[in-house]
Write a protein that holds these residues in place. Structure first.
Motif, PDB file in Angstrom:
ATOM      1  N   ALA A 233       0.836  -1.205   0.000  1.00 24.17           N
ATOM      2  CA  ALA A 233       0.000   0.000   0.000  1.00 24.17           C
ATOM      3  C   ALA A 233       0.870   1.254   0.000  1.00 24.17           C
ATOM      4  CB  ALA A 233      -0.933  -0.014   1.209  1.00 24.17           C
ATOM      5  N   ARG A 234       1.914   1.242   0.807  1.00 26.82           N
ATOM      6  CA  ARG A 234       2.822   2.389   0.877  1.00 26.82           C
ATOM      7  C   ARG A 234       3.514   2.608  -0.470  1.00 26.82           C
ATOM      8  NH1 ARG A 234       5.447   0.685   4.743  1.00 26.82           N
ATOM      9  NH2 ARG A 234       4.602   1.974   6.446  1.00 26.82           N
ATOM     10  N   TYR A 235       3.985   1.537  -1.074  1.00 26.48           N
ATOM     11  CA  TYR A 235       4.696   1.624  -2.349  1.00 26.48           C
ATOM     12  C   TYR A 235       3.796   2.213  -3.430  1.00 26.48           C
ATOM     13  CZ  TYR A 235       7.067  -0.082  -6.595  1.00 26.48           C
ATOM     14  OH  TYR A 235       7.668  -0.180  -7.832  1.00 26.48           O
ATOM     15  N   LEU A 236       2.572   1.726  -3.515  1.00 25.00           N
ATOM     16  CA  LEU A 236       1.658   2.193  -4.552  1.00 25.00           C
ATOM     17  C   LEU A 236       1.283   3.661  -4.330  1.00 25.00           C
ATOM     18  CD1 LEU A 236      -0.644  -0.940  -4.867  1.00 25.00           C
ATOM     19  CD2 LEU A 236       1.219  -0.252  -6.388  1.00 25.00           C
ATOM     20  N   TRP A 237       1.026   4.042  -3.089  1.00 20.56           N
ATOM     21  CA  TRP A 237       0.683   5.437  -2.810  1.00 20.56           C
ATOM     22  C   TRP A 237       1.844   6.359  -3.158  1.00 20.56           C
ATOM     23  CZ3 TRP A 237      -3.628   8.161  -1.385  1.00 20.56           C
ATOM     24  CH2 TRP A 237      -3.417   9.488  -1.012  1.00 20.56           C
ATOM     25  N   ASP A 238       3.029   6.000  -2.698  1.00 18.12           N
ATOM     26  CA  ASP A 238       4.192   6.874  -2.899  1.00 18.12           C
ATOM     27  C   ASP A 238       4.687   6.885  -4.338  1.00 18.12           C
ATOM     28  OD1 ASP A 238       4.098   7.618  -0.262  1.00 18.12           O
ATOM     29  OD2 ASP A 238       5.736   6.319   0.397  1.00 18.12           O
ATOM     30  N   SER A 239       4.227   5.934  -5.156  1.00 15.96           N
ATOM     31  CA  SER A 239       4.600   5.938  -6.576  1.00 15.96           C
ATOM     32  C   SER A 239       4.011   7.135  -7.308  1.00 15.96           C
ATOM     33  CB  SER A 239       4.113   4.646  -7.254  1.00 15.96           C
ATOM     34  OG  SER A 239       2.699   4.657  -7.425  1.00 15.96           O
ATOM     35  N   GLY A 240       2.936   7.699  -6.769  1.00 19.27           N
ATOM     36  CA  GLY A 240       2.233   8.791  -7.444  1.00 19.27           C
ATOM     37  C   GLY A 240       1.148   8.326  -8.388  1.00 19.27           C
ATOM     38  N   ALA A 241       0.953   7.015  -8.508  1.00 18.74           N
ATOM     39  CA  ALA A 241      -0.028   6.475  -9.453  1.00 18.74           C
ATOM     40  C   ALA A 241      -1.450   6.833  -9.059  1.00 18.74           C
ATOM     41  CB  ALA A 241       0.114   4.960  -9.547  1.00 18.74           C
ATOM     42  N   SER A 242      -2.292   6.983 -10.070  1.00 21.32           N
ATOM     43  CA  SER A 242      -3.713   7.222  -9.839  1.00 21.32           C
ATOM     44  C   SER A 242      -4.518   5.930  -9.902  1.00 21.32           C
ATOM     45  CB  SER A 242      -4.260   8.193 -10.892  1.00 21.32           C
ATOM     46  OG  SER A 242      -4.120   7.640 -12.197  1.00 21.32           O
ATOM     47  N   ALA A 243      -3.965   4.927 -10.592  1.00 19.65           N
ATOM     48  CA  ALA A 243      -4.709   3.695 -10.832  1.00 19.65           C
ATOM     49  C   ALA A 243      -3.756   2.503 -10.873  1.00 19.65           C
ATOM     50  CB  ALA A 243      -5.480   3.790 -12.150  1.00 19.65           C
ATOM     51  N   ILE A 244      -4.294   1.343 -10.496  1.00 16.05           N
ATOM     52  CA  ILE A 244      -3.565   0.081 -10.554  1.00 16.05           C
ATOM     53  C   ILE A 244      -4.383  -0.868 -11.414  1.00 16.05           C
ATOM     54  CG2 ILE A 244      -2.380  -1.693  -9.229  1.00 16.05           C
ATOM     55  CD1 ILE A 244      -1.641   1.179  -8.418  1.00 16.05           C
ATOM     56  N   VAL A 245      -3.773  -1.401 -12.469  1.00 15.74           N
ATOM     57  CA  VAL A 245      -4.483  -2.222 -13.452  1.00 15.74           C
ATOM     58  C   VAL A 245      -3.753  -3.549 -13.614  1.00 15.74           C
ATOM     59  CG1 VAL A 245      -5.113  -2.381 -15.895  1.00 15.74           C
ATOM     60  CG2 VAL A 245      -5.335  -0.197 -14.687  1.00 15.74           C
ATOM     61  N   SER A 246      -4.494  -4.629 -13.882  1.00 10.16           N
ATOM     62  CA  SER A 246      -3.838  -5.913 -14.128  1.00 10.16           C
ATOM     63  C   SER A 246      -4.674  -6.796 -15.037  1.00 10.16           C
ATOM     64  CB  SER A 246      -3.582  -6.650 -12.806  1.00 10.16           C
ATOM     65  OG  SER A 246      -4.764  -7.295 -12.367  1.00 10.16           O
ATOM     66  N   ASP A 247      -4.079  -7.938 -15.411  1.00 10.61           N
ATOM     67  CA  ASP A 247      -4.746  -8.946 -16.236  1.00 10.61           C
ATOM     68  C   ASP A 247      -5.295 -10.083 -15.388  1.00 10.61           C
ATOM     69  OD1 ASP A 247      -2.352 -10.020 -15.409  1.00 10.61           O
ATOM     70  OD2 ASP A 247      -1.828 -10.893 -17.355  1.00 10.61           O
ATOM     71  N   THR A 248      -5.340  -9.891 -14.080  1.00 13.07           N
ATOM     72  CA  THR A 248      -5.762 -10.962 -13.191  1.00 13.07           C
ATOM     73  C   THR A 248      -7.045 -10.588 -12.462  1.00 13.07           C
ATOM     74  OG1 THR A 248      -4.957 -12.498 -11.483  1.00 13.07           O
ATOM     75  CG2 THR A 248      -4.321 -10.186 -11.260  1.00 13.07           C
ATOM     76  N   PHE A 249      -7.557 -11.525 -11.676  1.00 14.44           N
ATOM     77  CA  PHE A 249      -8.923 -11.448 -11.160  1.00 14.44           C
ATOM     78  C   PHE A 249      -9.182 -10.229 -10.284  1.00 14.44           C
ATOM     79  CE2 PHE A 249     -11.908 -12.660  -7.695  1.00 14.44           C
ATOM     80  CZ  PHE A 249     -13.065 -12.703  -8.451  1.00 14.44           C
ATOM     81  N   ALA A 250      -8.355 -10.000  -9.299  1.00 13.08           N
ATOM     82  CA  ALA A 250      -8.624  -8.926  -8.341  1.00 13.08           C
ATOM     83  C   ALA A 250      -7.489  -7.919  -8.260  1.00 13.08           C
ATOM     84  CB  ALA A 250      -8.892  -9.510  -6.954  1.00 13.08           C
ATOM     85  N   THR A 251      -6.492  -8.060  -9.104  1.00 11.79           N
ATOM     86  CA  THR A 251      -5.254  -7.282  -9.070  1.00 11.79           C
ATOM     87  C   THR A 251      -4.414  -7.653  -7.841  1.00 11.79           C
ATOM     88  OG1 THR A 251      -6.083  -5.483 -10.440  1.00 11.79           O
ATOM     89  CG2 THR A 251      -4.230  -4.966  -9.032  1.00 11.79           C
ATOM     90  N   GLU A 252      -5.055  -7.921  -6.708  1.00  9.09           N
ATOM     91  CA  GLU A 252      -4.329  -8.461  -5.561  1.00  9.09           C
ATOM     92  C   GLU A 252      -4.417  -9.990  -5.581  1.00  9.09           C
ATOM     93  OE1 GLU A 252      -6.317  -8.229  -1.555  1.00  9.09           O
ATOM     94  OE2 GLU A 252      -7.610  -6.806  -2.602  1.00  9.09           O
ATOM     95  N   VAL A 253      -3.458 -10.637  -4.930  1.00  8.22           N
ATOM     96  CA  VAL A 253      -3.424 -12.099  -4.911  1.00  8.22           C
ATOM     97  C   VAL A 253      -4.726 -12.638  -4.307  1.00  8.22           C
ATOM     98  CG1 VAL A 253      -2.207 -12.091  -2.683  1.00  8.22           C
ATOM     99  CG2 VAL A 253      -2.075 -14.106  -4.183  1.00  8.22           C
ATOM    100  N   TRP A 254      -5.189 -13.749  -4.899  1.00 10.41           N
ATOM    101  CA  TRP A 254      -6.482 -14.321  -4.489  1.00 10.41           C
ATOM    102  C   TRP A 254      -6.318 -15.777  -4.080  1.00 10.41           C
ATOM    103  CZ3 TRP A 254     -10.464 -11.208  -3.781  1.00 10.41           C
ATOM    104  CH2 TRP A 254     -11.712 -11.764  -3.495  1.00 10.41           C
ATOM    105  N   PRO A 255      -6.954 -16.220  -2.980  1.00  9.07           N
ATOM    106  CA  PRO A 255      -7.920 -15.487  -2.168  1.00  9.07           C
ATOM    107  C   PRO A 255      -7.250 -14.553  -1.169  1.00  9.07           C
ATOM    108  CG  PRO A 255      -7.682 -17.706  -1.317  1.00  9.07           C
ATOM    109  CD  PRO A 255      -6.860 -17.653  -2.577  1.00  9.07           C
ATOM    110  N   PRO A 256      -8.029 -13.629  -0.619  1.00 10.66           N
ATOM    111  CA  PRO A 256      -7.506 -12.766   0.435  1.00 10.66           C
ATOM    112  C   PRO A 256      -7.217 -13.558   1.702  1.00 10.66           C
ATOM    113  CG  PRO A 256      -9.523 -11.867  -0.532  1.00 10.66           C
ATOM    114  CD  PRO A 256      -9.405 -13.283  -0.999  1.00 10.66           C
TER     115      PRO A 256
END
Length: 299
Positions: A233-256
């Protein structure tokens, strides 16, 4: 870039923390905000993005609605498509009709109304009633504004030292170190308001699977994605990105990780969407984009 809006955005560890000690971006973009990090896509950001275009090649990044059949989440149904033929007044015409359409069975954007930070508490401290009755955080706010920004492709299979399938399927947690390794190897830098586009190879792997394997995946899905951690979460916020996109189901590893010990980072949507206001794109088709990027080494 001297944009006043971008200059006021604090680092992750500088954000105010809620009663549970977790950082929150509520109020950062105003009390009436419903688009979160997409506010970082200012006019200057769009203009800078346009200036990076070299060849003008375009790619369709959405999959067909029937790509995942059965749907990866068995609580959702497959869309039914009908064609209506109209021959009245001597004019032949065809109309499309979609029934039982779940927009999240295929390529999608998650709105800030999709997942709450905690029960009945959505992004910017909104309630379910604020969303359903007053229209806060819903996807139409994004649609009216549009998303035009610089994309940064982090192509894990291309820069992985192992086989494609080592990344592409199963509950593979992609770490901050993994993303940094790929970013550095591909020679890209992040910029304010950019979109991080993460290719895991999951879609390519899925398309090679048998009907029996696809059936097994539905409802018992295990899929790769970014790890469940505050470091991420820290890495993504500090990257300056507005959006996170992927080719996978939830973008985060699944299941939670649903355990109480892992809250709230065990289901990262609660933090990325509910607390930090990220736009998240899922199940995008990045294959042609990847091939072209590999050919000209522009990511």
């Amino acid at each position: 870039m001297d944009d006043p809006l971008l200059m006021k955005v604090p680092l992750y560890d500088e954000l105010p923390r809620g009663s549970d000690g977790v950082p929150t971006a509520w109020g950062l973009f105003g009390a009436e905000d419903s688009i979160g990090r997409l506010n970082l896509i200012t006019n200057d950001v769009v203009a800078d993005a346009v200036r990076t275009v070299r060849r003008g090649v375009t790619f369709a990044l959405d999959v067909a609605l029937d790509t995942f059949d059965p749907p990866l989440d068995d609580s959702r149904g497959i869309a039914r498509h009908r064609v209506l033929r109209d021959g009245t007044r001597g004019v032949e015409g065809l109309d499309d009709v979609l029934d039982n359409y779940f927009p999240q069975i295929a390529s999608q954007w998650d709105s800030l109304a999709h997942i709450a930070a905690s029960p009945n508490v959505f992004y910017n401290n909104r309630t379910v009633e604020d969303v359903t009755t007053r229209g806060f955080n819903t996807i139409d706010h994004v649609a009216r504004r549009g998303i035009v920004t610089r994309g940064v492709l982090l192509d894990l299979p291309v820069f992985s030292s192992g086989d494609l399938d080592d990344v592409a399927h199963g509950s593979v947690a992609i770490t901050v170190d993994d993303l940094e390794r790929v970013r550095q190897a591909s020679g890209v830098t992040y910029s304010p308001g950019c979109a991080l586009v993460i290719r895991t190879g999951f879609l390519s792997w899925y398309r090679r699977q048998s009907a029996a394997t696809r059936q097994e995946l539905s409802g018992e899905l295990r899929a790769p994605g970014i790890e469940h951690s505050e470091e991420m979460a820290r890495y993504l916020w500090d990257s300056g990105a507005s959006a996170i996109v992927s080719d996978t189901f939830a973008t985060e590893v699944w299941p939670p990780d649903w355990s109480s010990d892992a809250e709230p980072f065990g289901y990262l949507h609660r933090v990325l969407i509910g607390r930090l206001g990220f736009a998240i794109g899922e199940l995008w088709d990045l294959e042609a984009l990847s091939e072209d990027s590999c050919a000209d080494r522009v990511y």
